[in-house]
Design an enzyme around this catalytic site. Structure first.
Site, PDB file in Angstrom:
ATOM      1  N   CYS A  95       0.813  -1.225   0.000  1.00 28.52           N
ATOM      2  CA  CYS A  95       0.000   0.000   0.000  1.00 28.52           C
ATOM      3  C   CYS A  95       0.845   1.274   0.000  1.00 28.52           C
ATOM      4  CB  CYS A  95      -0.952  -0.006   1.183  1.00 28.52           C
ATOM      5  SG  CYS A  95      -2.011  -1.449   1.185  1.00 28.52           S
ATOM      6  N   HIS A 110      -3.174   7.162   1.897  1.00 29.82           N
ATOM      7  CA  HIS A 110      -3.624   5.863   1.390  1.00 29.82           C
ATOM      8  C   HIS A 110      -4.994   5.571   2.015  1.00 29.82           C
ATOM      9  CE1 HIS A 110      -4.175   1.705   0.748  1.00 29.82           C
ATOM     10  NE2 HIS A 110      -3.807   1.337   1.958  1.00 29.82           N
ATOM     11  N   ASN A 143     -10.194  -0.576   0.371  1.00 26.70           N
ATOM     12  CA  ASN A 143      -8.743  -0.391   0.292  1.00 26.70           C
ATOM     13  C   ASN A 143      -8.254  -1.012  -1.020  1.00 26.70           C
ATOM     14  OD1 ASN A 143      -5.963  -0.677   0.529  1.00 26.70           O
ATOM     15  ND2 ASN A 143      -6.003  -1.326   2.660  1.00 26.70           N
TER      16      ASN A 143
HETATM   17  N1  COA Z   1     -17.836  -8.323  11.166  1.00 29.01           N
HETATM   18  C1  COA Z   1     -18.234  -8.504  12.447  1.00 29.01           C
HETATM   19  N2  COA Z   1     -17.390  -8.782  13.450  1.00 29.01           N
HETATM   20  C2  COA Z   1     -16.087  -8.883  13.147  1.00 29.01           C
HETATM   21  C3  COA Z   1     -15.600  -8.718  11.838  1.00 29.01           C
HETATM   22  C4  COA Z   1     -16.535  -8.431  10.849  1.00 29.01           C
HETATM   23  N3  COA Z   1     -16.175  -8.249   9.563  1.00 29.01           N
HETATM   24  N4  COA Z   1     -14.260  -8.872  11.860  1.00 29.01           N
HETATM   25  C5  COA Z   1     -13.912  -9.139  13.134  1.00 29.01           C
HETATM   26  N5  COA Z   1     -15.024  -9.161  13.903  1.00 29.01           N
HETATM   27  C6  COA Z   1     -15.107  -9.411  15.349  1.00 29.01           C
HETATM   28  C7  COA Z   1     -13.898 -10.104  15.900  1.00 29.01           C
HETATM   29  O1  COA Z   1     -14.006 -11.497  15.754  1.00 29.01           O
HETATM   30  C8  COA Z   1     -13.944  -9.667  17.351  1.00 29.01           C
HETATM   31  O2  COA Z   1     -14.881 -10.458  18.028  1.00 29.01           O
HETATM   32  P1  COA Z   1     -14.642 -10.918  19.566  1.00 29.01           P
HETATM   33  O3  COA Z   1     -14.562  -9.638  20.326  1.00 29.01           O
HETATM   34  O4  COA Z   1     -15.841 -11.729  19.835  1.00 29.01           O
HETATM   35  O5  COA Z   1     -13.341 -11.675  19.536  1.00 29.01           O
HETATM   36  C9  COA Z   1     -14.497  -8.252  17.300  1.00 29.01           C
HETATM   37  O6  COA Z   1     -15.172  -8.146  16.033  1.00 29.01           O
HETATM   38  C10 COA Z   1     -13.445  -7.174  17.382  1.00 29.01           C
HETATM   39  O7  COA Z   1     -12.374  -7.544  16.509  1.00 29.01           O
HETATM   40  P2  COA Z   1     -11.106  -6.669  16.336  1.00 29.01           P
HETATM   41  O8  COA Z   1     -10.167  -7.335  15.409  1.00 29.01           O
HETATM   42  O9  COA Z   1     -10.606  -6.273  17.709  1.00 29.01           O
HETATM   43  O10 COA Z   1     -11.741  -5.387  15.650  1.00 29.01           O
HETATM   44  P3  COA Z   1     -11.099  -3.994  15.394  1.00 29.01           P
HETATM   45  O11 COA Z   1     -11.823  -2.939  16.145  1.00 29.01           O
HETATM   46  O12 COA Z   1      -9.611  -4.011  15.533  1.00 29.01           O
HETATM   47  O13 COA Z   1     -11.448  -3.759  13.854  1.00 29.01           O
HETATM   48  C11 COA Z   1     -10.275  -3.813  11.755  1.00 29.01           C
HETATM   49  C12 COA Z   1     -10.910  -4.625  12.888  1.00 29.01           C
HETATM   50  C13 COA Z   1      -9.648  -4.758  10.769  1.00 29.01           C
HETATM   51  C14 COA Z   1     -11.383  -3.007  11.077  1.00 29.01           C
HETATM   52  C15 COA Z   1      -9.227  -2.818  12.373  1.00 29.01           C
HETATM   53  O14 COA Z   1      -8.324  -3.542  13.191  1.00 29.01           O
HETATM   54  C16 COA Z   1      -8.464  -2.087  11.309  1.00 29.01           C
HETATM   55  O15 COA Z   1      -8.992  -1.218  10.650  1.00 29.01           O
HETATM   56  N6  COA Z   1      -7.157  -2.377  11.137  1.00 29.01           N
HETATM   57  C17 COA Z   1      -6.352  -1.796  10.100  1.00 29.01           C
HETATM   58  C18 COA Z   1      -6.564  -2.598   8.859  1.00 29.01           C
HETATM   59  C19 COA Z   1      -6.008  -1.956   7.621  1.00 29.01           C
HETATM   60  O16 COA Z   1      -6.353  -0.848   7.310  1.00 29.01           O
HETATM   61  N7  COA Z   1      -5.148  -2.687   6.931  1.00 29.01           N
HETATM   62  C20 COA Z   1      -4.576  -2.298   5.710  1.00 29.01           C
HETATM   63  C21 COA Z   1      -3.482  -1.315   5.918  1.00 29.01           C
HETATM   64  S1  COA Z   1      -2.682  -0.984   4.432  1.00 29.01           S
END
Ligand code: COA
Length: 307
Positions: free
Chosen positions: A111, A234, A264
């Site tokens: 990215c 990005h 993304n």
């Molecule tokens: N729908 C519903 N629930 C979901 C889910 C989805 N698509 N994906 C994960 N969950 C659940 C998890 O299983 C977890 O459940 P639990 O509490 O029962 O274990 C809960 O939601 C929270 O998960 P978590 O991973 O802590 O969520 P988060 O707040 O960190 O959000 C992302 C997840 C991926 C949106 C966030 O971490 C993020 O934006 N990260 C950066 C990703 C990114 O931009 N990457 C590319 C960079 S170039």
């Protein structure tokens, strides 16, 4: 000499999948995805490939630049999702658009790829190695996604963006450009496998490093936040963009976003946004923009772009 953008183009597949549709195949909801990411839908290639999308974006950018294809002497495609390993996507694009005088290569910095490709083009121009560069970010990430993994499939989309840079008199801006391979396991894709990510780790990395990189590039160039018309980040996640704006104490409306429409798109996201803003007349000659990228590697950085 400095490379000035004289043309932009972009292309996304017509087919798309919104959050509601996605929630019929994995356990998620429109509300969860919007709240955590800001993404509403993503375009998904059915007939298109990375090459075909890159070609369509490139043709638009060339038309907009008023240069002809033979005048392009460097063609870089930033991608992590080329159709084949060999030949590189840039050579495939060259063949389709008849940019017969271009040196062609691909660049993979995930990215951050478009940003590093932009810096590479500027360095070639400053060194007098080329005059007119076609820079493309193109991704068909839908082929690298496990559509049963709700932690990743909600995030990514397909598309391509392109810019043409022309050498003009001017001073090269300094850039901030960083990588840390020790943290690479946070975001991976093994051969023949799907993208895997530690979402929270990547989130924390982005909100820490991006404001630091932007502050660094402003300092390096004796610029202040108020000198910058737009901060083009990005397009990974709305919450990341909001956190960066908050940490920098800069109003959010200086951070344009289109991730709600495309998700993304990795190295396509910055040129896609630039093209959209250009076509909407939001970019004025002489304005200074900051481009900031971050992603797998881990890699990140920021550069000044004078429109
Ligand atoms: N729908 C519903 N629930 C979901 C889910 C989805 N698509 N994906 C994960 N969950 C659940 C998890 O299983 C977890 O459940 P639990 O509490 O029962 O274990 C809960 O939601 C929270 O998960 P978590 O991973 O802590 O969520 P988060 O707040 O960190 O959000 C992302 C997840 C991926 C949106 C966030 O971490 C993020 O934006 N990260 C950066 C990703 C990114 O931009 N990457 C590319 C960079 S170039």
């Amino acid at each position: 000499m400095i490379g000035k953008i004289c043309g932009t183009g972009s292309y996304v597949p017509v087919e798309y999948m919104d959050n509601h549709e996605l929630s019929r195949t994995v356990e998620t909801s429109d509300e969860w995805i919007r709240e955590r990411t800001g993404i509403v839908k993503r375009h998904i290639a059915k007939e298109d490939t990375t090459v075909s999308m890159a070609v369509k974006a490139a043709k638009q950018a060339l038309t907009d630049s008023e240069l002809c294809e033979e005048e392009i002497d460097l063609l870089i495609v930033s991608t992590i999702s080329s159709n084949v390993i060999l030949p590189c996507t840039a050579c495939e694009v060259q063949k389709e658009i008849h940019a017969i005088n271009a040196t062609c290569f691909d660049l993979n910095a995930a990215c951050t790829g478009f940003l590093f490709a932009y810096n590479t083009a500027q360095a070639y121009i400053a060194a007098g190695m080329c005059k007119n560069v076609l820079l493309i970010g193109a991704e068909c990430l839908s082929t690298l996604i496990d559509w049963k993994d709700r932690t990743t499939c909600i995030l990514f989309g397909d598309g391509a963006g392109a810019v043409v840079l022309r050498a003009e008199k001017g001073n090269l801006y300094r850039t901030v450009s960083c990588s840390d391979g020790r943290k690479g396991t946070a975001l991976t894709c093994d051969m023949g496998d799907y993208i895997k990510m530690n979402g929270q780790e990547v989130f924390k990395f982005a909100v820490r490093q991006v404001p630091e990189a932007i502050a660094g590039v402003l300092k390096e160039n004796n610029l202040k936040e108020e000198d910058i018309a737009h901060f083009i980040l990005h397009q990974a996640n709305r919450r990341i963009v909001e956190a960066v704006a908050r940490r920098m104490n800069v109003e959010l409306d200086k951070f344009p976003m289109n991730l709600q429409e495309y998700g993304n798109t990795s190295s396509a996201s910055i040129p896609l946004l630039l093209d959209e803003m250009n076509r909407q007349g939001k970019l004025k000659r002489g304005q200074k923009l900051i481009l900031a990228g971050f992603g797998a590697g881990l890699s990140w950085g920021a550069s000044v772009l004078e429109w």
